[in-house]
Design a protein around this motif. Structure first.
Motif, mmCIF file in Angstrom:
data_model
loop_
_atom_site.group_PDB
_atom_site.id
_atom_site.type_symbol
_atom_site.label_atom_id
_atom_site.label_comp_id
_atom_site.label_asym_id
_atom_site.label_seq_id
_atom_site.Cartn_x
_atom_site.Cartn_y
_atom_site.Cartn_z
ATOM 1 N N LEU A 103 5.183 -5.575 1.373
ATOM 2 C CA LEU A 103 5.363 -5.347 -0.060
ATOM 3 C C LEU A 103 4.816 -3.979 -0.471
ATOM 4 O O LEU A 103 5.452 -3.235 -1.225
ATOM 5 N N LEU A 104 3.642 -3.633 0.046
ATOM 6 C CA LEU A 104 3.049 -2.333 -0.282
ATOM 7 C C LEU A 104 3.910 -1.187 0.240
ATOM 8 O O LEU A 104 4.064 -0.158 -0.426
ATOM 9 N N ASP A 105 4.487 -1.370 1.417
ATOM 10 C CA ASP A 105 5.387 -0.353 1.970
ATOM 11 C C ASP A 105 6.605 -0.152 1.068
ATOM 12 O O ASP A 105 7.190 0.945 1.027
ATOM 13 N N ALA A 106 6.982 -1.229 0.345
ATOM 14 C CA ALA A 106 8.117 -1.141 -0.582
ATOM 15 C C ALA A 106 7.683 -0.657 -1.959
ATOM 16 O O ALA A 106 8.500 -0.597 -2.885
ATOM 17 N N GLY A 107 6.398 -0.338 -2.100
ATOM 18 C CA GLY A 107 5.892 0.159 -3.368
ATOM 19 C C GLY A 107 5.604 -0.915 -4.386
ATOM 20 O O GLY A 107 5.560 -0.650 -5.592
ATOM 21 N N VAL A 108 5.376 -2.156 -3.927
ATOM 22 C CA VAL A 108 5.138 -3.284 -4.826
ATOM 23 C C VAL A 108 3.773 -3.900 -4.518
ATOM 24 O O VAL A 108 3.522 -4.315 -3.384
ATOM 25 N N ALA A 109 2.909 -3.957 -5.513
ATOM 26 C CA ALA A 109 1.588 -4.588 -5.364
ATOM 27 C C ALA A 109 1.566 -5.859 -6.196
ATOM 28 O O ALA A 109 1.747 -5.817 -7.415
ATOM 29 N N LEU A 110 1.385 -6.999 -5.530
ATOM 30 C CA LEU A 110 1.391 -8.292 -6.208
ATOM 31 C C LEU A 110 0.067 -9.016 -5.973
ATOM 32 O O LEU A 110 -0.593 -8.785 -4.954
ATOM 33 N N PRO A 111 -0.327 -9.906 -6.886
ATOM 34 C CA PRO A 111 -1.448 -10.799 -6.575
ATOM 35 C C PRO A 111 -1.105 -11.596 -5.318
ATOM 36 O O PRO A 111 -0.048 -12.233 -5.252
ATOM 37 N N THR A 112 -1.953 -11.514 -4.327
ATOM 38 C CA THR A 112 -1.695 -12.133 -3.029
ATOM 39 C C THR A 112 -2.920 -12.932 -2.612
ATOM 40 O O THR A 112 -4.018 -12.374 -2.557
ATOM 41 N N LEU A 113 -2.742 -14.231 -2.337
ATOM 42 C CA LEU A 113 -3.911 -15.016 -1.957
ATOM 43 C C LEU A 113 -3.549 -16.133 -0.999
ATOM 44 O O LEU A 113 -2.443 -16.670 -1.019
ATOM 45 N N VAL A 114 -4.533 -16.431 -0.149
ATOM 46 C CA VAL A 114 -4.420 -17.563 0.754
ATOM 47 C C VAL A 114 -4.713 -18.817 -0.042
ATOM 48 O O VAL A 114 -5.767 -18.927 -0.675
ATOM 49 N N CYS A 115 -3.777 -19.766 -0.048
ATOM 50 C CA CYS A 115 -4.052 -21.033 -0.730
ATOM 51 C C CYS A 115 -3.231 -22.157 -0.112
ATOM 52 O O CYS A 115 -2.181 -21.934 0.490
ATOM 53 N N ASP A 116 -3.748 -23.353 -0.286
ATOM 54 C CA ASP A 116 -3.138 -24.580 0.218
ATOM 55 C C ASP A 116 -2.277 -25.164 -0.896
ATOM 56 O O ASP A 116 -2.765 -25.413 -2.001
ATOM 57 N N ALA A 117 -1.007 -25.393 -0.618
ATOM 58 C CA ALA A 117 -0.099 -25.925 -1.637
ATOM 59 C C ALA A 117 -0.506 -27.313 -2.119
ATOM 60 O O ALA A 117 -0.078 -27.738 -3.196
ATOM 61 N N GLU A 118 -1.334 -28.001 -1.344
ATOM 62 C CA GLU A 118 -1.792 -29.327 -1.760
ATOM 63 C C GLU A 118 -2.978 -29.249 -2.718
ATOM 64 O O GLU A 118 -3.351 -30.262 -3.317
#
Length: 243
Positions: A103-118
């Protein structure tokens, strides 16, 4: 001891997440290449259709679960604009790191986090759209995860589940041959890992079919659920509306 399936193997529920994590740790660096090869590039069309059906507007909040290498997150970021938000998540750190870098290589910075869908770390009624592409089948308690997805959606919010499903009967024999004979060999050749792609084939067979998943989603709180088969049922896009 409660057990669940890891492919065709029965394992302790507590061990499944760790074993799934091991699979994706192994394949993260070659994940995109393998997706192109094993689907003949069709995964791009399946994801593009998902984005179209999501129909997100500028300013929307989107949660991308099991977002992996960021295909959907990137597409949605272009749709929601500067006033919207796309949260890119995965339970697997190696996959998430690969996606974040892409995403960063594409010029896009997003909130990114490790999380459990449960156990989603988000408030009730927060997102307009939740997506999970090729991740639900790896979750230990799909019913719990679906209820969590429903919880964080706003009323009339939309859940999109893109997942391998039950292929049409005329294609079943050829699909089984490809899945269990060709796919592991391809994984060994390209990613140096045949076992992870054997697990992929097995996990698809253990995943609920189209009607079963529709029922699960309704039981998870979605008032209206429909699905769209693609490529003869190789994959299906389930769409649930929170009423």
């Amino acid at each position: 001891m409660s057990t669940t399936h890891f492919g065709f193997e029965s394992v302790d529920e507590k061990d499944k997440a760790k074993r799934v994590r091991g699979v994706f740790d192994s394949v993260a660096s070659r994940y995109d290449v393998m997706n192109d090869l094993m689907s003949a590039g069709l995964h791009r069309a399946w994801k593009a259709y998902t984005v179209m059906v999501a129909n997100v507007a500028e300013g929307s909040r989107v949660l991308d679960l099991a977002g992996g290498t960021g295909d959907l997150a990137l597409a949605f970021a272009k749709k929601v604009g500067a006033s919207g938000q796309v949260v890119h998540t995965d339970i697997n750190e190696a996959m998430l790191r690969t996606g974040r870098d892409r995403l960063l290589d594409a010029g896009v910075a997003l909130p990114t986090l490790v999380c459990d869908a449960e156990k989603l770390p988000f408030p009730d009624n927060h997102f307009d759209v939740v997506t999970v592409a090729f991740g639900l089948r790896n979750m230990t308690h799909k019913d719990v995860a679906l209820r969590e997805m429903n919880r964080v959606l706003k009323p009339r919010g939309k859940l999109l589940v893109l997942e391998f499903s039950k292929v049409a009967k005329p294609l079943a024999k050829a699909y089984d041959w490809y899945s269990f004979s060709v796919l592991p060999r391809l994984g060994k050749l390209v990613a140096g890992d045949d076992a992870s792609y054997r697990y992929l084939a097995e996990s698809i067979r253990m995943h609920p079919g189209q009607e079963q998943l529709k029922t699960l989603m309704k039981e998870g709180g979605f008032g209206h659920v429909d699905y769209h088969n693609m490529t003869g049922g190789v994959v299906a896009l389930h769409v649930g509306i929170k009423c």
